[in-house]
Design an enzyme around this catalytic site. Structure first.
Site, PDB file in Angstrom:
ATOM      1  N   ASP A 198      -1.762   0.361   9.576  1.00 48.55           N
ATOM      2  CA  ASP A 198      -0.476  -0.305   9.770  1.00 48.55           C
ATOM      3  C   ASP A 198       0.313  -0.167   8.474  1.00 48.55           C
ATOM      4  O   ASP A 198      -0.053  -0.753   7.453  1.00 48.55           O
ATOM      5  CB  ASP A 198      -0.690  -1.784  10.114  1.00 48.55           C
TER       6      ASP A 198
ATOM      7  N   ARG B 268       3.622  -0.884   8.146  1.00 51.52           N
ATOM      8  CA  ARG B 268       4.853  -1.669   8.182  1.00 51.52           C
ATOM      9  C   ARG B 268       4.957  -2.591   6.975  1.00 51.52           C
ATOM     10  O   ARG B 268       3.946  -3.070   6.461  1.00 51.52           O
ATOM     11  CB  ARG B 268       4.912  -2.499   9.474  1.00 51.52           C
TER      12      ARG B 268
END
Length: 413
Positions: free
Chosen positions: A311, A313
């Site tokens: 991930d 983000r």
């Protein structure tokens, strides 16, 4: 949908804890991860030695140092002519004891130009994100929201905020800009209430002069709507395949529609829409990951095989948008504890409540209504996704990414 408070005792199942790999350590454990971080770390150190964040947020010279004190004293005494105010529906005011939002009959826009001239600089503020435009968006069911466009100093993308209700406003949008007129403020959305249609057919011609009188004598009925003091908030990352492409590989479109539905029902809320496709790896890489998933790899392993983190983000821009909207306390619609940690990290924002987002297909399985569950596509509301690929995707979220979702008992074996 039941809401529950996030707390230190709220932990994933034991099976999930056993398989979970922290996001900061996952790259170092990946045999397929050949990307070197040495250069980026070295560059980061050099960058910080050259100046602070304040320096690279200022693309224009600081003209304040170009004037002497005597020049500034004369300059600041020069009055600026003001344009007639625009009469529109009144602003929303909140009664703190009753949580009642009241709209007055008529109101002038916030100041369009300062009463006295200020230093003529186009310098960008120290904020990470700032709102550049806002407009009312009506929806098919008769409701509406205000779409905000944000620029930022972190990337070259335009991030969005869907704002429901009149009580939530952008501080950077309302701030007076140098030399602007009332019409300039209307163009970028820095007004309170609702604009009225005052342009005639004769004024539609492109060579006609701009209308100088924006007033209206039509009174508005005062409206009172009960809204919660702490609004629902959703930090949502862009997903073209799930929101537009009707993909059954994820529930992103279903989550976005459900968040919008809940905020419409409450009459207040914010969806911060971040342009972080594919957990931050981009659409092209996301499609490459899909091909690896078709070979049998799960979503985490597919990202790792493409030399990405599970991930990637980040949430600094989301923090800045919430701060710009003056939201220091939120009820966050999420199943992801990492998102809560990132939003609260190094900020004044407090997640006072986590509102779960149970996948509708899994909820139907638990309630024994799976047989009557109908798949629904579209991007308005009540979107429902189901399928074996979705189930696999959700299980990986629970077992490898700490998401706080209860796996149906019939699928736990």
């Amino acid at each position: 949908m039941m809401a529950c408070d996030i707390s230190m005792t709220e932990t994933p199942p034991a099976s999930a804890q056993a398989n979970y790999i922290p996001r900061n350590a996952i790259d170092h454990m990946n045999p397929f991860f050949f990307k070197s971080h040495a250069h980026s770390h070295s560059h980061s150190r050099q960058h910080h030695n050259h100046g602070s964040r304040h320096s690279y947020n200022q693309p224009y010279p600081d003209t304040h140092t170009l004037h002497t004190k005597a020049e500034d004293a004369v300059f600041l005494q020069t009055p600026v002519p003001r344009r007639p105010s625009i009469q529109i529906d009144g602003p929303a005011t909140v009664n703190p004891t009753t949580s009642t939002v009241t709209t007055a009959a008529s109101y002038n826009t916030p100041p369009s130009t300062p009463p006295l001239a200020q230093e003529p600089t186009k310098r960008i503020t120290d904020a990470i994100a700032w709102c550049t435009a806002r407009a009312r968006i009506p929806t098919p069911d008769g409701s509406e929201y205000f779409l905000h466009i944000y620029e930022n100093s972190k990337d070259k993308k335009e991030h969005l905020a869907f704002v429901f209700g009149d009580a939530i406003r952008s501080k950077s949008l309302d701030k007076a800009q140098w030399g602007e007129t009332e019409l300039d403020r209307v163009k970028r959305g820095a007004y309170t209430g609702r604009l009225r249609n005052t342009v005639s057919e004769e004024q539609q011609h492109p060579t006609s002069s701009p209308v100088s009188n924006y007033s209206t004598d039509s009174p508005q009925v005062v409206q009172s709507v009960e809204v919660p003091l702490i609004p629902l908030t959703r930090i949502h990352s862009e997903c073209f395949t799930g929101e537009i492409g009707h993909s059954a590989r994820c529930d992103c479109g279903e989550q976005l529609d459900e968040a919008i539905r809940l905020m419409k029902a409450e009459g207040s809320g914010v969806v911060v829409y971040l342009r972080q496709e594919g957990r931050g790896i981009g659409l092209a890489e996301k499609l490459r990951a899909y091909n690896l998933q078709d070979l049998g790899y799960d979503t985490v392993m597919a990202n790792l095989m493409l030399n990405h983190g599970a991930d990637e983000r980040t949430y600094e821009v989301a923090q800045a948008i919430l701060e710009d909207l003056d939201l220091n306390q939120v009820r966050l619609l999420t199943n992801n504890p990492d998102k809560i940690e990132q939003i609260e990290k190094d900020s004044q924002i407090k997640v006072v409540e986590r509102v779960p987002m149970m996948p509708k297909s899994w909820e139907a399985i638990e309630q024994g209504t799976e047989a009557s569950l109908e798949v629904r596509e579209g991007a308005v509301e009540n979107k429902i996704v189901r399928g074996k690929e979705l189930d696999k995707y959700l299980r990986v979220k629970v077992e490898r990414m700490r998401h706080l979702i209860s796996i149906p008992s019939s699928m736990s074996v």
